[in-house]
Write an enzyme that holds these catalytic residues in place. Structure first.
Site, PDB file in Angstrom:
ATOM      1  N   VAL A  70       3.022  -2.049   6.451  1.00  0.00           N
ATOM      2  CA  VAL A  70       1.661  -2.759   7.274  1.00  0.00           C
ATOM      3  C   VAL A  70       1.331  -2.600   6.281  1.00  0.00           C
ATOM      4  O   VAL A  70       0.439  -2.307   5.650  1.00  0.00           O
ATOM      5  CB  VAL A  70       1.163  -2.399   8.335  1.00  0.00           C
ATOM      6  CG1 VAL A  70       0.897  -3.865   9.009  1.00  0.00           C
ATOM      7  CG2 VAL A  70       2.452  -2.512   9.108  1.00  0.00           C
ATOM      8  N   SER A 115      -3.613  -1.647   3.541  1.00  0.00           N
ATOM      9  CA  SER A 115      -2.235  -1.888   4.425  1.00  0.00           C
ATOM     10  C   SER A 115      -2.785  -0.318   5.664  1.00  0.00           C
ATOM     11  O   SER A 115      -3.458   1.136   5.196  1.00  0.00           O
ATOM     12  CB  SER A 115      -1.635  -1.669   3.160  1.00  0.00           C
ATOM     13  OG  SER A 115      -2.053  -0.380   1.967  1.00  0.00           O
ATOM     14  N   LYS A 116      -0.859   0.404   5.455  1.00  0.00           N
ATOM     15  CA  LYS A 116      -1.261   1.219   6.099  1.00  0.00           C
ATOM     16  C   LYS A 116       0.655   1.595   6.663  1.00  0.00           C
ATOM     17  O   LYS A 116       1.668   0.498   6.176  1.00  0.00           O
ATOM     18  CB  LYS A 116      -1.194   1.563   7.991  1.00  0.00           C
ATOM     19  CG  LYS A 116      -1.982   3.046   8.487  1.00  0.00           C
ATOM     20  CD  LYS A 116      -3.283   3.900   7.163  1.00  0.00           C
ATOM     21  CE  LYS A 116      -3.660   4.975   7.803  1.00  0.00           C
ATOM     22  NZ  LYS A 116      -4.885   5.714   7.162  1.00  0.00           N
ATOM     23  N   GLY A 117       1.108   3.262   6.452  1.00  0.00           N
ATOM     24  CA  GLY A 117       2.112   3.433   5.874  1.00  0.00           C
ATOM     25  C   GLY A 117       2.664   5.028   7.036  1.00  0.00           C
ATOM     26  O   GLY A 117       1.636   5.581   7.561  1.00  0.00           O
TER      27      GLY A 117
END
Ligand code: NAD
Length: 427
Positions: A70, A115-117
């Site tokens: 995201v 962002s991040k995952g």
């Protein structure tokens, strides 16, 4: 990487982290009197990618895993944010973590968005080969988003430098040449940075010292309890111990230990290296639950595990004068209010744990220049950035007569909002 499955200890229904993140943003937007259009842009994530992908298991079977990447905001530069492996990863959790990354990078004035995952998996149930297979295929699936100029992953819960090496290799293989700046938190041998593994904990140490200085608290007369003894918790413990703080309790997902006289932190770190958990550490320690640790009569409490640990059900029982959020999102908005009313100083996650992304930024700069810095330079630059951010946050909190969390949000949201309005709306 933690040895076991990480589960929430909170007894109340866990708050939705994305609702928490949006609530915090809305509060800051109101304090700043942010334009309605900008509010709508910034309170949503920009892109969310869900991938369902096959992994070959050791027994030859195929299993499908689900993961997310995201991007909340890309206005001030490429997106930056870690990758988490955990059974309870959800899209809303990743969205919250991505939004928090935007604010964290803006608080420290790094030229990044957020962002991040995450991948829904239980790494303790996977072999090393299965973890590698999963990581490589996930990296390939999200390669449409990640890269040195677009979005740069780093380690988070249950991922580590080895995970980053597999991602860097996968992306490099697809390109046909090495692209070290694709990820940060890599091993030194492939373009990692000096000081990166300890950076988040070092930042936690710097802000804890700042909070103490401003509150007139003497570190050598202070006790500390730390929840979570992974990368962030253990380094925070080590560096605070070296600064003269008495670390009296620590915990991990398996349970905690407590010694009111203070723990021998270097010996404890060695114990965890050998045994994989804090339990069973010798000396005059007694067992303590994760819930009990949060309510100990200590000067400083450092949640360094997962979200939603400090809630309505325990905030009134917290006895610490200072809470330093090493974890992301450990405090619910209701608990925030309780701490504010009770005069507990809370150093918010987007400031407290920003040391990791700060040294990740140094790593990315070094990779792009193929010119590497000494650890002493990394650490002194990190300290300066954290101290300056703390001061700016504290000034804004005083100006708006609000909490340090809202001070940090005002600083961060204004920086992102200014960048967004000066760029204008495309097309
Ligand atoms: P990690 O996987 O290295 O360690 C997590 C630790 O928390 C382990 O000791 C685990 O046993 C413990 N834990 C998990 N659930 C728990 C529970 N319910 N009660 C008590 N302990 C529990 O992860 P990490 O990288 O140290 O990350 C910890 C927190 O810090 C996360 O919120 C992460 O998002 C945040 N953070 C990490 C970094 C980084 O550079 N690694 C940077 C900024 C923020």
């Amino acid at each position: 990487m933690a040895e076991g499955v990480l589960t929430a200890t909170s007894t109340v229904a866990a708050a939705n982290p994305y609702a928490t993140a949006q609530h915090q943003f809305d509060q800051a937007a109101s304090i700043l009197g942010l334009d309605e259009g900008l509010r709508q842009v910034l309170r949503e994530v920009r892109r969310e990618l869900t991938v369902n992908f096959p992994v070959r298991m050791d027994d030859g079977s195929i299993r499908i895993f689900t993961g997310y990447r995201v991007q909340h905001n890309l206005t001030r530069g490429p997106a930056k944010g870690g990758i988490r492996y955990h059974p309870q990863v959800s899209l809303d959790e990743v969205k919250a973590l991505a939004m928090w990354m935007s604010w964290k990078c803006a608080v420290t004035n790094l030229p990044y968005g957020g962002s991040k995952g995450g991948v829904i998996c239980d790494p303790s149930q996977l072999s090393l080969q299965e973890l590698e297979n999963l990581t490589r295929r996930f990296a390939s699936e999200i390669s449409i988003l990640i890269g040195p100029e677009s979005d740069i992953p780093a380690p988070d819960v249950n991922t580590n430098p080895q995970t980053m090496a597999w991602i860097m290799d996968t992306i490099s293989m697809e390109k046909g040449y090495s692209v070290p700046a694709t990820v940060t938190g890599k091993p030194l041998s492939i373009g990692g940075s000096q000081g990166r593994p300890a950076a988040t904990g070092r930042g936690v140490m710097v802000v804890t010292l700042e909070a103490c200085r401003r509150q007139g608290i003497d570190p050598t007369q202070s006790t500390v309890a730390i929840q979570g003894f992974g990368n962030v918790g253990s380094v925070s413990a080590e560096l605070l111990h070296a600064q003269g703080f008495k670390v009296v309790a620590v915990s991990d997902v398996f349970g905690g230990i407590h010694n009111p006289e203070g723990l021998d932190v270097p010996a404890l770190i060695e114990h965890v290296r050998v045994n994989g958990k804090v339990e069973g550490f010798g000396g005059a320690t007694e067992a303590i639950s994760n819930a009990g640790l949060l309510e100990l009569p200590v000067t400083i409490l450092i949640p360094a595990a997962l979200e939603n640990q400090l809630t309505m059900s325990n905030a009134a029982q917290v006895k610490a004068r200072v809470v330093v959020e090493a974890a992301n999102g450990p405090t619910t908005p209701e608990a925030d209010d309780v701490f504010h009313q009770r005069g507990v100083t809370l150093v918010p996650d987007i400031l407290a744990n920003a040391g990791g992304v700060t040294v990740s930024y140094f790593e990315w700069v070094q990779d792009l220049q193929s010119f590497f810095w000494e650890e002493s330079e990394i650490n002194s630059r990190l300290t300066r950035i954290m101290q300056r951010a703390y001061e700016q946050v504290d000034d804004l909190a005083k100006e708006h007569q609000t909490t340090l969390r809202m001070g940090a949000y005002c600083l961060a949201v204004k920086r992102v909002a200014d960048a967004t309005s000066v760029r204008g709306i495309y097309p």
